[in-house]
Scaffold this active site. Structure first.
Site, PDB file in Angstrom:
ATOM      1  N   ARG A 101       0.840  -1.191   0.000  1.00 57.40           N
ATOM      2  CA  ARG A 101       0.000   0.000   0.000  1.00 57.40           C
ATOM      3  C   ARG A 101       0.880   1.247   0.000  1.00 57.40           C
ATOM      4  NH1 ARG A 101      -5.337   0.427   1.123  1.00 57.40           N
ATOM      5  NH2 ARG A 101      -5.309  -1.804   1.401  1.00 57.40           N
ATOM      6  N   THR A 112      -0.918   7.638  -1.282  1.00 58.98           N
ATOM      7  CA  THR A 112      -2.186   7.521  -2.016  1.00 58.98           C
ATOM      8  C   THR A 112      -3.100   6.453  -1.416  1.00 58.98           C
ATOM      9  OG1 THR A 112      -1.299   5.851  -3.500  1.00 58.98           O
ATOM     10  CG2 THR A 112      -1.014   8.141  -4.169  1.00 58.98           C
ATOM     11  N   ASP A 138      -3.204 -10.240  12.181  1.00 62.49           N
ATOM     12  CA  ASP A 138      -2.308 -10.166  11.023  1.00 62.49           C
ATOM     13  C   ASP A 138      -1.791 -11.563  10.714  1.00 62.49           C
ATOM     14  OD1 ASP A 138      -0.109  -7.833   9.676  1.00 62.49           O
ATOM     15  OD2 ASP A 138       0.241  -9.996   9.520  1.00 62.49           O
ATOM     16  N   ASP A 152       2.106 -12.035  10.554  1.00 62.25           N
ATOM     17  CA  ASP A 152       2.754 -11.980  11.867  1.00 62.25           C
ATOM     18  C   ASP A 152       2.539 -13.274  12.639  1.00 62.25           C
ATOM     19  OD1 ASP A 152       3.847  -9.506  11.506  1.00 62.25           O
ATOM     20  OD2 ASP A 152       2.282  -8.424  12.598  1.00 62.25           O
TER      21      ASP A 152
END
Ligand SMILES: *[C@@H]1O[C@H](CO)[C@@H](O)[C@H](O)[C@H]1NC(C)=O
Length: 187
Positions: free
Chosen positions: A80, A84, A178, A181
């Site tokens: 990402r 933006t 996550d 993780d």
């Protein structure tokens, strides 16, 4: 972590086996140990597993275990953009014969659906028709499923569960945290 990974591996194997139901098999004649000839089937079509890094790589072993036919793997790194907020394609390495068979895009979590759309565009850009792309995921949000199917009608998605919502940070709820993780033990 050990228990999470062990459970995940069982689920991943079932998902990949389910996805392989979509791949055509080839008829083959064999002679059984009782000297009877029998027309069976074998996995002969090229399949390419594409991991969306980093979490997608966790599903490669399941595909290696479940598929006996010609197999290759590709990687795509999408992140990402901080400014933006759009998913940006940073790196990919794909097999040159990718358009000859079926492509499984491996991505355990479909949260907003942004990265998976980017990955589908990249794979389609290599000449793979939509009907031959299968997205394999452990957990998806309703929003992601809707976005992806609106944008790519006819695409196959195989997932173990669909959760109802995303929180303000774009994480799946109830969700499982996550994935990367938990799988890699990076906290
Ligand atoms: C298997 O053998 C049968 C009988 O000889 C034949 O009709 C069929 O075409 C064969 N199938 C394949 C895949 O070779």
């Amino acid at each position: 972590m050990r228990r999470f990974v062990a459970t995940f591996q069982l689920v991943a194997l079932q998902l990949v086996i389910q996805a392989l139901e979509l791949v055509p098999v080839e008829a083959v004649n064999v002679t059984t140990p009782t000297q009877v000839s029998f027309e069976g089937v074998r996995q002969a079509r090229p399949v390419c597993g594409i991991s969306i890094l980093r979490a997608g790589a966790s599903m490669e072993d399941a595909l290696r275990t479940a598929y006996n036919g010609p197999l290759s793997f590709g990687k795509i790194l999408i992140q990402r953009d901080e400014e933006t907020c759009l998913p940006t394609h940073l790196y990919s390495k794909l097999p040159s014969n990718i358009a000859e068979g079926d492509v499984f895009i491996l991505e355990p979590m479909l949260a907003t659906g942004g990265s998976i759309c980017k990955a589908i565009d990249i794979v389609q850009g290599q000449g793979v028709p939509l009907q031959r792309i299968v997205v394999v995921s452990i957990l998806a949000s309703e929003a992601a499923i809707q976005l992806v199917l609106d944008k790519y009608p006819g695409l196959h998605i195989v997932t173990a569960a669909i959760d109802e919502r995303l929180n303000a940070r774009g994480q799946i709820e109830p969700g499982l945290g996550d994935f990367g993780d938990r799988f890699y033990g990076t906290f």
